[in-house]
Design an enzyme around this catalytic site. Structure first.
Site, PDB file in Angstrom:
ATOM      1  N   ALA A   1       0.867  -1.180   0.000  1.00  0.00           N
ATOM      2  CA  ALA A   1       0.000   0.000   0.000  1.00  0.00           C
ATOM      3  C   ALA A   1       0.904   1.232   0.000  1.00  0.00           C
ATOM      4  O   ALA A   1       1.562   1.525   0.996  1.00  0.00           O
ATOM      5  CB  ALA A   1      -0.902  -0.005   1.226  1.00  0.00           C
TER       6      ALA A   1
ATOM      7  N   SER B   1       1.368   5.172  -0.188  1.00  0.00           N
ATOM      8  CA  SER B   1       0.684   6.450  -0.009  1.00  0.00           C
ATOM      9  C   SER B   1       1.407   7.597  -0.681  1.00  0.00           C
ATOM     10  O   SER B   1       0.874   8.702  -0.782  1.00  0.00           O
ATOM     11  CB  SER B   1       0.536   6.759   1.483  1.00  0.00           C
ATOM     12  OG  SER B   1       1.814   7.019   2.053  1.00  0.00           O
TER      13      SER B   1
ATOM     14  N   GLY C   1       4.334   8.603   0.561  1.00  0.00           N
ATOM     15  CA  GLY C   1       5.238   9.090   1.592  1.00  0.00           C
ATOM     16  C   GLY C   1       6.493   8.245   1.679  1.00  0.00           C
ATOM     17  O   GLY C   1       6.619   7.201   1.033  1.00  0.00           O
TER      18      GLY C   1
ATOM     19  N   ASP D   1       7.632   6.406   4.183  1.00  0.00           N
ATOM     20  CA  ASP D   1       7.515   5.123   4.886  1.00  0.00           C
ATOM     21  C   ASP D   1       7.078   4.002   3.946  1.00  0.00           C
ATOM     22  O   ASP D   1       7.742   2.961   3.845  1.00  0.00           O
ATOM     23  CB  ASP D   1       6.544   5.243   6.058  1.00  0.00           C
ATOM     24  CG  ASP D   1       7.035   6.198   7.127  1.00  0.00           C
ATOM     25  OD1 ASP D   1       8.262   6.283   7.324  1.00  0.00           O
ATOM     26  OD2 ASP D   1       6.201   6.867   7.759  1.00  0.00           O
ATOM     27  N   SER D   2       5.965   4.184   3.257  1.00  0.00           N
ATOM     28  CA  SER D   2       5.484   3.128   2.368  1.00  0.00           C
ATOM     29  C   SER D   2       6.411   2.950   1.169  1.00  0.00           C
ATOM     30  O   SER D   2       6.527   1.846   0.626  1.00  0.00           O
ATOM     31  CB  SER D   2       4.059   3.425   1.903  1.00  0.00           C
ATOM     32  OG  SER D   2       3.979   4.649   1.211  1.00  0.00           O
TER      33      SER D   2
ATOM     34  N   LEU E   1      -4.308   4.380  -3.392  1.00  0.00           N
ATOM     35  CA  LEU E   1      -5.736   4.691  -3.424  1.00  0.00           C
ATOM     36  C   LEU E   1      -5.946   6.185  -3.613  1.00  0.00           C
ATOM     37  O   LEU E   1      -5.372   6.997  -2.873  1.00  0.00           O
ATOM     38  CB  LEU E   1      -6.408   4.242  -2.132  1.00  0.00           C
ATOM     39  CG  LEU E   1      -6.270   2.765  -1.763  1.00  0.00           C
ATOM     40  CD1 LEU E   1      -7.021   2.485  -0.465  1.00  0.00           C
ATOM     41  CD2 LEU E   1      -6.772   1.868  -2.876  1.00  0.00           C
TER      42      LEU E   1
ATOM     43  N   CYS F   1     -10.697   4.825   8.318  1.00  0.00           N
ATOM     44  CA  CYS F   1     -10.108   4.572   7.008  1.00  0.00           C
ATOM     45  C   CYS F   1      -9.424   3.210   6.983  1.00  0.00           C
ATOM     46  O   CYS F   1      -9.596   2.427   6.047  1.00  0.00           O
ATOM     47  CB  CYS F   1      -9.118   5.678   6.659  1.00  0.00           C
ATOM     48  SG  CYS F   1      -8.436   5.562   4.993  1.00  0.00           S
TER      49      CYS F   1
ATOM     50  N   CYS G   1      -6.066  13.933   6.292  1.00  0.00           N
ATOM     51  CA  CYS G   1      -5.761  14.148   4.875  1.00  0.00           C
ATOM     52  C   CYS G   1      -6.800  14.972   4.132  1.00  0.00           C
ATOM     53  O   CYS G   1      -6.454  15.743   3.238  1.00  0.00           O
ATOM     54  CB  CYS G   1      -5.550  12.802   4.185  1.00  0.00           C
ATOM     55  SG  CYS G   1      -7.017  11.740   4.105  1.00  0.00           S
TER      56      CYS G   1
END
Length: 370
Positions: free
Chosen positions: A18, A20, A22, A24-25, A44, A112, A208
């Site tokens: 997943a 995003s 950013g 981290d992902s 997404l 979410c 967000c």
């Protein structure tokens, strides 16, 4: 080297990440690819693409979708964008507005994860034949005697276990959190080592879909009645003044009440949306003896015995406090402050997340002692 699926070689393992947009992902995706896993990135689109592009410091915004695609290209993995705008609006944004209109303090990031990311995205990963879904959350999935357990991250300043209390056992069996054992500094170092285009990107801030952190604006737009003025009353019901709309207040708030001539400072004790009243009182009136929970999710194995001693958090930034888990109710060993309907109450045994639920109703320590 990360090990995501025990007993299966990385080359024969498909992992959906997943992404995003950013750091981290992005690092998770890069680590998976480096380890030899067949890695697929999915991002997404959760709300209006045009408005999202103009929003800085958010996750899942238009600019972040672009960043996720750039990262996927840099590390050589396929990347797909799924339009979940309608579902996100229904399950997260509308729920957020409804909660504020009910006088609650919602946590949309949990909703979410609970509805969109860990349910629908997880189904997509399975449809793609993936062996697991990896995310950039700072939380640990450790194997215990009865299977996978959810634990706090080793970097306590980044721990996100509070926001993942609603993760079910079935979801936890399929999820992986490669960053749970790393400090943020190590993650940033990996981003630089991989030469990721987001290596120096700031962490996302605020919710967000809320521009500039102004919750009141979006709630007023979706639920105009929540912005109507009303009376400010004390604990006896005596009118002290007028408020400018309940959406501007949360339990425990002191600033913004604007009632002068009082011997002691006044705090928001509770919100009464039906009567459009803001109830205020002294700090001791904020003490809570117990809270009733709804939508309880238990990860601690069998159904907990009555009176189980646990530590609970009622806010993501709060320190865990001792309490007793009694059915669908949590009873604090000492009065707890800053507890509000709509928040989550999460139970721990040491670093392990046992479960949690949404705070539905609170019992004042003053009333409990009477």
């Amino acid at each position: 080297m990360i090990d995501l699926v025990t007993g299966k070689p990385p080359a024969a393992t498909r992992v959906v990440v997943a992404m995003s947009g950013g750091v981290d992902s992005s690092v998770v995706a890069a680590l998976c690819a480096e380890a030899g896993y067949e890695t697929i990135g999915i991002t997404l689109q959760l709300y209006d693409h045009g408005a999202a592009l103009a929003k800085k410091g958010a996750c899942c915004a238009g600019s972040d979708i672009h960043d996720a695609h750039r990262v996927a290209e840099a590390i050589g993995i396929p990347h797909y964008v799924l339009d979940y705008e309608s579902l996100f609006r229904e399950k997260v944004i509308e729920d957020f507005a409804d909660a504020y209109a009910r006088g609650e303090t919602p946590i949309p990031c949990v909703r979410c994860n609970q509805t969109v990311k860990f349910r629908d995205l997880l189904d997509v990963a399975r449809d793609l034949g993936a062996d697991c879904l990896a995310t950039g959350h700072y939380v640990q999935r450790l194997m215990g005697p009865a299977g996978a357990e959810l634990h706090r991250a080793t970097d306590t300043t980044r721990d996100q276990s509070y926001f993942l209390f609603a993760t079910t056992q079935t979801q936890l069996d399929y999820l992986r959190f490669p960053l749970g054992g790393m400090p943020k500094t190590e993650v940033r170092a990996h981003a630089e080592r991989f030469g990721l285009p987001v290596a120096t990107k700031p962490d996302s801030q605020d919710i967000c879909f809320v521009p500039n952190g102004n919750y009141a604006d979006i709630v007023r737009k979706l639920r105009p009645e929540a912005g109507e003025a009303g009376d400010i009353v004390d604990l006896t019901g005596r009118v002290l003044g007028r408020h400018k709309g309940l959406i501007h207040y949360t339990v425990g708030q002191r600033r913004g009440i604007e009632i002068g001539g009082q011997a002691d400072p006044l705090y928001v004790v509770r919100l009464d949306p039906e009567a459009r009243r803001l109830v205020v009182g002294p700090r001791e009136a904020l003490g809570i003896a117990a809270t009733e929970l709804s939508e309880v999710n238990w990860l601690g194995g069998a159904v907990p015995p009555e009176g189980l001693a646990v530590e609970v958090k009622v806010r993501s930034t709060a320190a865990p406090v001792p309490a007793r888990w009694v059915g669908g109710e949590v009873r604090f060993d000492s009065p707890e402050y800053g507890v509000a309907p709509g928040q989550a109450c999460v139970a721990y045994a040491g670093d392990r997340v046992l479960g949690g639920g949404w705070i539905k109703r609170t019992v004042s320590a003053l009333a409990d002692a009477a």
